[in-house]
Design a protein around this motif. Structure first.
Motif, PDB file in Angstrom:
ATOM      1  N   ASP A 103       0.834  -1.199   0.000  1.00 20.12           N
ATOM      2  CA  ASP A 103       0.000   0.000   0.000  1.00 20.12           C
ATOM      3  C   ASP A 103       0.875   1.259   0.000  1.00 20.12           C
ATOM      4  O   ASP A 103       0.394   2.356   0.308  1.00 20.12           O
ATOM      5  N   TYR A 104       2.146   1.103  -0.344  1.00 15.76           N
ATOM      6  CA  TYR A 104       3.053   2.262  -0.394  1.00 15.76           C
ATOM      7  C   TYR A 104       2.494   3.318  -1.358  1.00 15.76           C
ATOM      8  O   TYR A 104       2.080   3.004  -2.481  1.00 15.76           O
ATOM      9  N   ASP A 105       2.492   4.560  -0.937  1.00 16.81           N
ATOM     10  CA  ASP A 105       1.971   5.672  -1.737  1.00 16.81           C
ATOM     11  C   ASP A 105       3.070   6.199  -2.658  1.00 16.81           C
ATOM     12  O   ASP A 105       3.948   6.940  -2.218  1.00 16.81           O
ATOM     13  N   VAL A 106       3.020   5.802  -3.917  1.00 19.05           N
ATOM     14  CA  VAL A 106       4.094   6.181  -4.841  1.00 19.05           C
ATOM     15  C   VAL A 106       4.108   7.671  -5.154  1.00 19.05           C
ATOM     16  O   VAL A 106       5.087   8.178  -5.718  1.00 19.05           O
ATOM     17  N   SER A 107       3.057   8.398  -4.783  1.00 19.43           N
ATOM     18  CA  SER A 107       3.071   9.839  -5.031  1.00 19.43           C
ATOM     19  C   SER A 107       4.209  10.507  -4.273  1.00 19.43           C
ATOM     20  O   SER A 107       4.706  11.564  -4.687  1.00 19.43           O
ATOM     21  N   ALA A 108       4.656   9.889  -3.168  1.00 20.04           N
ATOM     22  CA  ALA A 108       5.789  10.444  -2.424  1.00 20.04           C
ATOM     23  C   ALA A 108       7.045  10.475  -3.284  1.00 20.04           C
ATOM     24  O   ALA A 108       7.876  11.385  -3.175  1.00 20.04           O
ATOM     25  N   LEU A 109       7.196   9.483  -4.156  1.00 22.26           N
ATOM     26  CA  LEU A 109       8.387   9.424  -5.008  1.00 22.26           C
ATOM     27  C   LEU A 109       8.388  10.529  -6.063  1.00 22.26           C
ATOM     28  O   LEU A 109       9.446  10.948  -6.517  1.00 22.26           O
ATOM     29  N   THR A 110       7.208  10.993  -6.450  1.00 22.63           N
ATOM     30  CA  THR A 110       7.153  12.046  -7.470  1.00 22.63           C
ATOM     31  C   THR A 110       7.645  13.380  -6.930  1.00 22.63           C
ATOM     32  O   THR A 110       7.960  14.280  -7.713  1.00 22.63           O
ATOM     33  N   GLN A 111       7.715  13.518  -5.611  1.00 23.09           N
ATOM     34  CA  GLN A 111       8.132  14.784  -5.000  1.00 23.09           C
ATOM     35  C   GLN A 111       9.646  14.888  -4.841  1.00 23.09           C
ATOM     36  O   GLN A 111      10.164  15.947  -4.502  1.00 23.09           O
ATOM     37  N   LEU A 112      10.354  13.788  -5.069  1.00 20.34           N
ATOM     38  CA  LEU A 112      11.803  13.788  -4.893  1.00 20.34           C
ATOM     39  C   LEU A 112      12.504  14.541  -6.019  1.00 20.34           C
ATOM     40  O   LEU A 112      12.043  14.551  -7.163  1.00 20.34           O
ATOM     41  N   HIS A 113      13.635  15.128  -5.674  1.00 19.59           N
ATOM     42  CA  HIS A 113      14.506  15.701  -6.708  1.00 19.59           C
ATOM     43  C   HIS A 113      15.722  14.796  -6.873  1.00 19.59           C
ATOM     44  O   HIS A 113      16.445  14.536  -5.907  1.00 19.59           O
ATOM     45  N   LEU A 114      15.918  14.304  -8.064  1.00 20.15           N
ATOM     46  CA  LEU A 114      17.086  13.474  -8.355  1.00 20.15           C
ATOM     47  C   LEU A 114      18.009  14.216  -9.305  1.00 20.15           C
ATOM     48  O   LEU A 114      17.574  14.724 -10.341  1.00 20.15           O
ATOM     49  N   ASN A 115      19.276  14.281  -8.947  1.00 19.18           N
ATOM     50  CA  ASN A 115      20.272  14.805  -9.870  1.00 19.18           C
ATOM     51  C   ASN A 115      20.656  13.732 -10.876  1.00 19.18           C
ATOM     52  O   ASN A 115      20.341  12.553 -10.709  1.00 19.18           O
ATOM     53  N   SER A 116      21.354  14.135 -11.896  1.00 16.12           N
ATOM     54  CA  SER A 116      21.794  13.189 -12.911  1.00 16.12           C
ATOM     55  C   SER A 116      22.569  12.031 -12.283  1.00 16.12           C
ATOM     56  O   SER A 116      23.466  12.241 -11.466  1.00 16.12           O
ATOM     57  N   GLY A 117      22.194  10.813 -12.640  1.00 12.55           N
ATOM     58  CA  GLY A 117      22.900   9.635 -12.159  1.00 12.55           C
ATOM     59  C   GLY A 117      22.473   9.121 -10.805  1.00 12.55           C
ATOM     60  O   GLY A 117      23.046   8.151 -10.302  1.00 12.55           O
ATOM     61  N   GLU A 118      21.467   9.747 -10.196  1.00 13.23           N
ATOM     62  CA  GLU A 118      21.047   9.341  -8.854  1.00 13.23           C
ATOM     63  C   GLU A 118      19.842   8.405  -8.887  1.00 13.23           C
ATOM     64  O   GLU A 118      19.131   8.297  -9.886  1.00 13.23           O
ATOM     65  N   ALA A 119      19.599   7.772  -7.748  1.00 12.14           N
ATOM     66  CA  ALA A 119      18.436   6.901  -7.574  1.00 12.14           C
ATOM     67  C   ALA A 119      17.968   6.978  -6.132  1.00 12.14           C
ATOM     68  O   ALA A 119      18.700   7.424  -5.238  1.00 12.14           O
ATOM     69  N   HIS A 120      16.748   6.549  -5.909  1.00 11.53           N
ATOM     70  CA  HIS A 120      16.178   6.469  -4.569  1.00 11.53           C
ATOM     71  C   HIS A 120      15.491   5.121  -4.448  1.00 11.53           C
ATOM     72  O   HIS A 120      14.702   4.744  -5.325  1.00 11.53           O
ATOM     73  N   ILE A 121      15.787   4.374  -3.382  1.00 16.52           N
ATOM     74  CA  ILE A 121      15.175   3.062  -3.205  1.00 16.52           C
ATOM     75  C   ILE A 121      14.416   2.998  -1.886  1.00 16.52           C
ATOM     76  O   ILE A 121      14.792   3.640  -0.909  1.00 16.52           O
TER      77      ILE A 121
END
Length: 220
Positions: free
Chosen positions: A111-129
């Motif tokens: 039930d993880y809310d993926v909308s939280a991931l849309t708020q992240l700022h990623l620089n080139s070459g980065e990831a969030h897990i």
């Protein structure tokens, strides 16, 4: 933003249920597992979805078609017989995904809310897990929350993540697992993490699938 659902795996541990059905099409609470992901993505405002296909992929394609009947737009990344593993599948689909995108394993239920991931700022070459507490079948975990955390304090990779496309620069197409890449990039401080405490199940065996459906049935 686009999202990719990984659905090309063979699902050998789920036999005989996956003899003629891809694992993401097995039913949880009367719906195919992958349909729950599509509904969650749609609820988060993500309607452009890429699904990779290999084993019994025609069953997924014939059920969802172009996604219009589910209120989304689906594109498919067809892989060679046997599939390309997790990273290989993402790398092949990069032309369909844009600069940053979300990836979800098709064989987890959450039930993880993926909308939280849309708020992240990623620089080139980065990831969030996204990590979760270790289930019984993976007691030692996969990754620490940061490079500063004790090596013994590891959590389980949920199969939910967001990537900048440049994260995969220099990696050629072909069969390639994601785990070793994540481990290397973590040491290079290219990955941020979070720990999610909530509903999450890895549908790895018929027994786990039955237990999940029983739990859901008991809460209705």
């Amino acid at each position: 933003m686009k999202a990719m659902i990984l659905a090309a795996g063979r699902g050998k541990r789920m036999m005989p249920l996956t003899q003629s059905m891809p694992k993401p099409m097995l039913k949880v609470a009367t719906k195919p597992l992958i349909e729950h992901h599509i509904n969650n993505l749609k609820a988060a405002g993500i309607t452009d979805i890429v699904i990779n296909l290999a084993w019994q992929g025609d069953k997924i394609k014939s059920y969802f078609k172009n996604g219009a009947g589910f209120g989304v737009n689906i594109e498919y990344s067809q892989e060679v017989e046997g599939g390309l593993e997790t990273a290989g599948g993402i790398i092949q689909a990069l032309p369909l995904l844009g600069e940053t995108f979300i990836v979800i394993n098709g064989d987890v239920y959450t039930d993880y809310d993926v909308s939280a991931l849309t708020q992240l700022h990623l620089n080139s070459g980065e990831a969030h897990i996204v990590l979760v507490e270790n289930p019984a079948h993976n007691p030692d975990g996969d990754f620490a929350l940061s490079h500063l955390a004790p090596e013994s304090q590891k959590y389980t990779f949920s199969g939910i993540s967001r990537y900048h496309a440049d994260f995969f620069n220099g990696l050629s197409e072909g069969v390639r697992a994601l785990g070793p890449i994540l481990r290397e990039k973590l040491t290079q401080h290219c990955i941020s993490t979070e720990l999610y405490i909530g509903q999450w199940d890895d549908i790895g065996t018929p027994e786990r699938l039955a237990q999940l459906n029983e739990r859901i049935s008991n809460t209705l």
